[in-house]
Design a protein around this motif. Structure first.
Motif, PDB file in Angstrom:
ATOM      1  N   LEU A  85      32.650  23.952 121.099  1.00  0.00           N
ATOM      2  CA  LEU A  85      31.278  24.064 121.629  1.00  0.00           C
ATOM      3  C   LEU A  85      31.153  23.041 122.753  1.00  0.00           C
ATOM      4  O   LEU A  85      31.316  21.841 122.511  1.00  0.00           O
ATOM      5  CB  LEU A  85      30.303  23.768 120.481  1.00  0.00           C
ATOM      6  N   VAL A  86      30.979  23.528 123.952  1.00  0.00           N
ATOM      7  CA  VAL A  86      30.967  22.635 125.118  1.00  0.00           C
ATOM      8  C   VAL A  86      29.527  22.255 125.463  1.00  0.00           C
ATOM      9  O   VAL A  86      28.643  23.106 125.474  1.00  0.00           O
ATOM     10  CB  VAL A  86      31.613  23.342 126.342  1.00  0.00           C
ATOM     11  N   ARG A  87      29.335  20.955 125.740  1.00  0.00           N
ATOM     12  CA  ARG A  87      28.043  20.494 126.264  1.00  0.00           C
ATOM     13  C   ARG A  87      28.320  19.508 127.392  1.00  0.00           C
ATOM     14  O   ARG A  87      29.347  18.838 127.409  1.00  0.00           O
ATOM     15  CB  ARG A  87      27.204  19.812 125.170  1.00  0.00           C
ATOM     16  N   GLY A  88      27.382  19.437 128.328  1.00  0.00           N
ATOM     17  CA  GLY A  88      27.543  18.508 129.445  1.00  0.00           C
ATOM     18  C   GLY A  88      26.716  17.254 129.202  1.00  0.00           C
ATOM     19  O   GLY A  88      25.653  17.311 128.590  1.00  0.00           O
ATOM     20  N   LEU A  89      27.237  16.129 129.668  1.00  0.00           N
ATOM     21  CA  LEU A  89      26.496  14.865 129.531  1.00  0.00           C
ATOM     22  C   LEU A  89      26.236  14.271 130.906  1.00  0.00           C
ATOM     23  O   LEU A  89      27.175  14.062 131.680  1.00  0.00           O
ATOM     24  CB  LEU A  89      27.322  13.849 128.739  1.00  0.00           C
ATOM     25  N   ARG A  90      24.967  14.011 131.196  1.00  0.00           N
ATOM     26  CA  ARG A  90      24.630  13.388 132.475  1.00  0.00           C
ATOM     27  C   ARG A  90      24.360  11.901 132.313  1.00  0.00           C
ATOM     28  O   ARG A  90      24.918  11.069 132.987  1.00  0.00           O
ATOM     29  CB  ARG A  90      23.397  14.060 133.103  1.00  0.00           C
ATOM     30  N   ALA A  91      23.471  11.564 131.390  1.00  0.00           N
ATOM     31  CA  ALA A  91      23.046  10.165 131.258  1.00  0.00           C
ATOM     32  C   ALA A  91      22.962   9.794 129.788  1.00  0.00           C
ATOM     33  O   ALA A  91      23.128  10.637 128.901  1.00  0.00           O
ATOM     34  CB  ALA A  91      21.684  10.004 131.916  1.00  0.00           C
ATOM     35  N   VAL A  92      22.676   8.529 129.537  1.00  0.00           N
ATOM     36  CA  VAL A  92      22.563   8.034 128.166  1.00  0.00           C
ATOM     37  C   VAL A  92      21.496   8.823 127.410  1.00  0.00           C
ATOM     38  O   VAL A  92      21.627   9.090 126.214  1.00  0.00           O
ATOM     39  CB  VAL A  92      22.195   6.535 128.183  1.00  0.00           C
ATOM     40  N   THR A  93      20.459   9.215 128.115  1.00  0.00           N
ATOM     41  CA  THR A  93      19.376   9.978 127.479  1.00  0.00           C
ATOM     42  C   THR A  93      19.903  11.305 126.925  1.00  0.00           C
ATOM     43  O   THR A  93      19.505  11.726 125.846  1.00  0.00           O
ATOM     44  CB  THR A  93      18.252  10.248 128.492  1.00  0.00           C
ATOM     45  N   ASP A  94      20.816  11.959 127.643  1.00  0.00           N
ATOM     46  CA  ASP A  94      21.440  13.189 127.134  1.00  0.00           C
ATOM     47  C   ASP A  94      22.225  12.864 125.870  1.00  0.00           C
ATOM     48  O   ASP A  94      22.205  13.607 124.906  1.00  0.00           O
ATOM     49  CB  ASP A  94      22.473  13.748 128.148  1.00  0.00           C
ATOM     50  N   PHE A  95      22.933  11.731 125.912  1.00  0.00           N
ATOM     51  CA  PHE A  95      23.865  11.394 124.845  1.00  0.00           C
ATOM     52  C   PHE A  95      23.181  11.296 123.484  1.00  0.00           C
ATOM     53  O   PHE A  95      23.669  11.846 122.495  1.00  0.00           O
ATOM     54  CB  PHE A  95      24.606  10.092 125.162  1.00  0.00           C
ATOM     55  N   GLU A  96      22.054  10.601 123.425  1.00  0.00           N
ATOM     56  CA  GLU A  96      21.368  10.413 122.151  1.00  0.00           C
ATOM     57  C   GLU A  96      21.017  11.741 121.502  1.00  0.00           C
ATOM     58  O   GLU A  96      21.261  11.968 120.325  1.00  0.00           O
ATOM     59  CB  GLU A  96      20.074   9.627 122.385  1.00  0.00           C
ATOM     60  N   TYR A  97      20.442  12.630 122.298  1.00  0.00           N
ATOM     61  CA  TYR A  97      20.032  13.944 121.829  1.00  0.00           C
ATOM     62  C   TYR A  97      21.254  14.782 121.436  1.00  0.00           C
ATOM     63  O   TYR A  97      21.321  15.371 120.353  1.00  0.00           O
ATOM     64  CB  TYR A  97      19.223  14.628 122.943  1.00  0.00           C
ATOM     65  N   GLU A  98      22.242  14.779 122.321  1.00  0.00           N
ATOM     66  CA  GLU A  98      23.433  15.604 122.107  1.00  0.00           C
ATOM     67  C   GLU A  98      24.237  15.148 120.887  1.00  0.00           C
ATOM     68  O   GLU A  98      24.778  15.977 120.170  1.00  0.00           O
ATOM     69  CB  GLU A  98      24.336  15.573 123.359  1.00  0.00           C
ATOM     70  N   LEU A  99      24.304  13.832 120.688  1.00  0.00           N
ATOM     71  CA  LEU A  99      25.050  13.306 119.546  1.00  0.00           C
ATOM     72  C   LEU A  99      24.423  13.777 118.234  1.00  0.00           C
ATOM     73  O   LEU A  99      25.117  14.210 117.313  1.00  0.00           O
ATOM     74  CB  LEU A  99      25.095  11.780 119.603  1.00  0.00           C
ATOM     75  N   GLN A 100      23.105  13.729 118.180  1.00  0.00           N
ATOM     76  CA  GLN A 100      22.388  14.141 116.971  1.00  0.00           C
ATOM     77  C   GLN A 100      22.652  15.627 116.673  1.00  0.00           C
ATOM     78  O   GLN A 100      22.965  15.997 115.543  1.00  0.00           O
ATOM     79  CB  GLN A 100      20.894  13.895 117.188  1.00  0.00           C
ATOM     80  N   ILE A 101      22.546  16.457 117.706  1.00  0.00           N
ATOM     81  CA  ILE A 101      22.776  17.897 117.532  1.00  0.00           C
ATOM     82  C   ILE A 101      24.231  18.156 117.116  1.00  0.00           C
ATOM     83  O   ILE A 101      24.505  18.958 116.229  1.00  0.00           O
ATOM     84  CB  ILE A 101      22.499  18.670 118.855  1.00  0.00           C
ATOM     85  N   ALA A 102      25.158  17.438 117.760  1.00  0.00           N
ATOM     86  CA  ALA A 102      26.577  17.643 117.451  1.00  0.00           C
ATOM     87  C   ALA A 102      26.873  17.263 116.001  1.00  0.00           C
ATOM     88  O   ALA A 102      27.621  17.954 115.305  1.00  0.00           O
ATOM     89  CB  ALA A 102      27.450  16.825 118.403  1.00  0.00           C
ATOM     90  N   GLN A 103      26.246  16.182 115.530  1.00  0.00           N
ATOM     91  CA  GLN A 103      26.490  15.750 114.151  1.00  0.00           C
ATOM     92  C   GLN A 103      25.892  16.740 113.165  1.00  0.00           C
ATOM     93  O   GLN A 103      26.492  17.066 112.142  1.00  0.00           O
ATOM     94  CB  GLN A 103      25.922  14.341 113.940  1.00  0.00           C
ATOM     95  N   LEU A 104      24.707  17.232 113.506  1.00  0.00           N
ATOM     96  CA  LEU A 104      24.049  18.240 112.671  1.00  0.00           C
ATOM     97  C   LEU A 104      24.921  19.498 112.593  1.00  0.00           C
ATOM     98  O   LEU A 104      25.175  20.031 111.511  1.00  0.00           O
ATOM     99  CB  LEU A 104      22.692  18.561 113.305  1.00  0.00           C
ATOM    100  N   ASN A 105      25.386  19.946 113.749  1.00  0.00           N
ATOM    101  CA  ASN A 105      26.238  21.144 113.799  1.00  0.00           C
ATOM    102  C   ASN A 105      27.518  20.948 113.004  1.00  0.00           C
ATOM    103  O   ASN A 105      28.029  21.873 112.385  1.00  0.00           O
ATOM    104  CB  ASN A 105      26.566  21.510 115.248  1.00  0.00           C
ATOM    105  N   ARG A 106      28.031  19.742 113.015  1.00  0.00           N
ATOM    106  CA  ARG A 106      29.281  19.444 112.298  1.00  0.00           C
ATOM    107  C   ARG A 106      29.093  19.575 110.796  1.00  0.00           C
ATOM    108  O   ARG A 106      29.987  20.012 110.083  1.00  0.00           O
ATOM    109  CB  ARG A 106      29.750  18.039 112.675  1.00  0.00           C
ATOM    110  N   VAL A 107      27.889  19.214 110.324  1.00  0.00           N
ATOM    111  CA  VAL A 107      27.608  19.349 108.887  1.00  0.00           C
ATOM    112  C   VAL A 107      27.478  20.833 108.531  1.00  0.00           C
ATOM    113  O   VAL A 107      28.035  21.305 107.544  1.00  0.00           O
ATOM    114  CB  VAL A 107      26.317  18.572 108.506  1.00  0.00           C
ATOM    115  N   ILE A 108      26.777  21.589 109.398  1.00  0.00           N
ATOM    116  CA  ILE A 108      26.567  23.018 109.125  1.00  0.00           C
ATOM    117  C   ILE A 108      27.871  23.808 109.289  1.00  0.00           C
ATOM    118  O   ILE A 108      28.153  24.720 108.537  1.00  0.00           O
ATOM    119  CB  ILE A 108      25.503  23.622 110.088  1.00  0.00           C
TER     120      ILE A 108
END
Ligand code: ADP
Length: 158
Positions: A85-108
């Motif tokens: 699952l590919v996502r793009g990262l621009r800034a630290v603000t993207d990272f916080e949100y994206e990390l949470q979603i990625a971790q959630l997806n990893r559990v599911i």
């Protein structure tokens, strides 16, 4: 065969997205761009219009396919038989949100791995919403999107 999805709103697709798509298409044998159709946001373009623009701007990439989807991203990935699952990262603000979603997806869906591609610095500032905002005030968006997308944005905002 390494298969990945690149999900997003793409409202509309920008040069930043295209850069991520081109790079991801070299990392995976097959890349499926998933255009989200049940986003909470009210989009400028319909899902069909977004899919059409994405097909146009990726027609030079033979291993890239464009589809729309609703519901959970990991369910879409499973339907496609993708394990990336590919996502793009621009800034630290993207990272916080994206990390949470990625971790959630990893559990599911532990079999699906999120791969982050950091932005090309040329496009670090670029987002679909900034393109729409600049265009709405009559600004020049030719450095942000392809000519065909530029035309569609102007038509839509008329
Ligand atoms: P979403 O609403 O899911 O964030 P977007 O269409 O805004 O959908 O973005 C899809 C993906 O592309 C996200 O991972 C986003 O971080 C990434 N992205 C958007 N613009 C850029 C850019 N300029 N450079 C790199 N990645 C980007």
């Amino acid at each position: 065969m390494k298969k990945a999805i690149y999900p997003g709103s793409f409202d509309p697709v920008t040069l930043g997205h295209i850069d991520v798509i081109e790079r991801a298409s070299k990392l995976f044998d097959h890349l499926i761009i998933g255009v989200l159709c049940n986003s909470a946001k009210t989009p400028l373009f319909s899902v069909e219009e977004r899919v059409k623009m994405l097909r146009e701007v990726t027609k030079h990439l033979p291993n890239v396919e464009v589809k729309s989807f609703g519901g959970l991203t990991v369910d879409f990935a499973r339907e496609c038989g993708a394990n990336g699952l590919v996502r793009g990262l621009r800034a630290v603000t993207d990272f916080e949100y994206e990390l949470q979603i990625a971790q959630l997806n990893r559990v599911i869906a532990p079999e699906i791995d999120t791969v982050f591609l950091t932005t090309n610095l040329k496009y670090a500032y670029l987002s679909s919403s900034s393109v729409k905002e600049v265009a709405a005030y009559g600004g020049d968006i030719s450095s942000f999107v392809t000519p065909c997308v530029e035309e569609e944005v102007h038509k839509k905002l008329k």
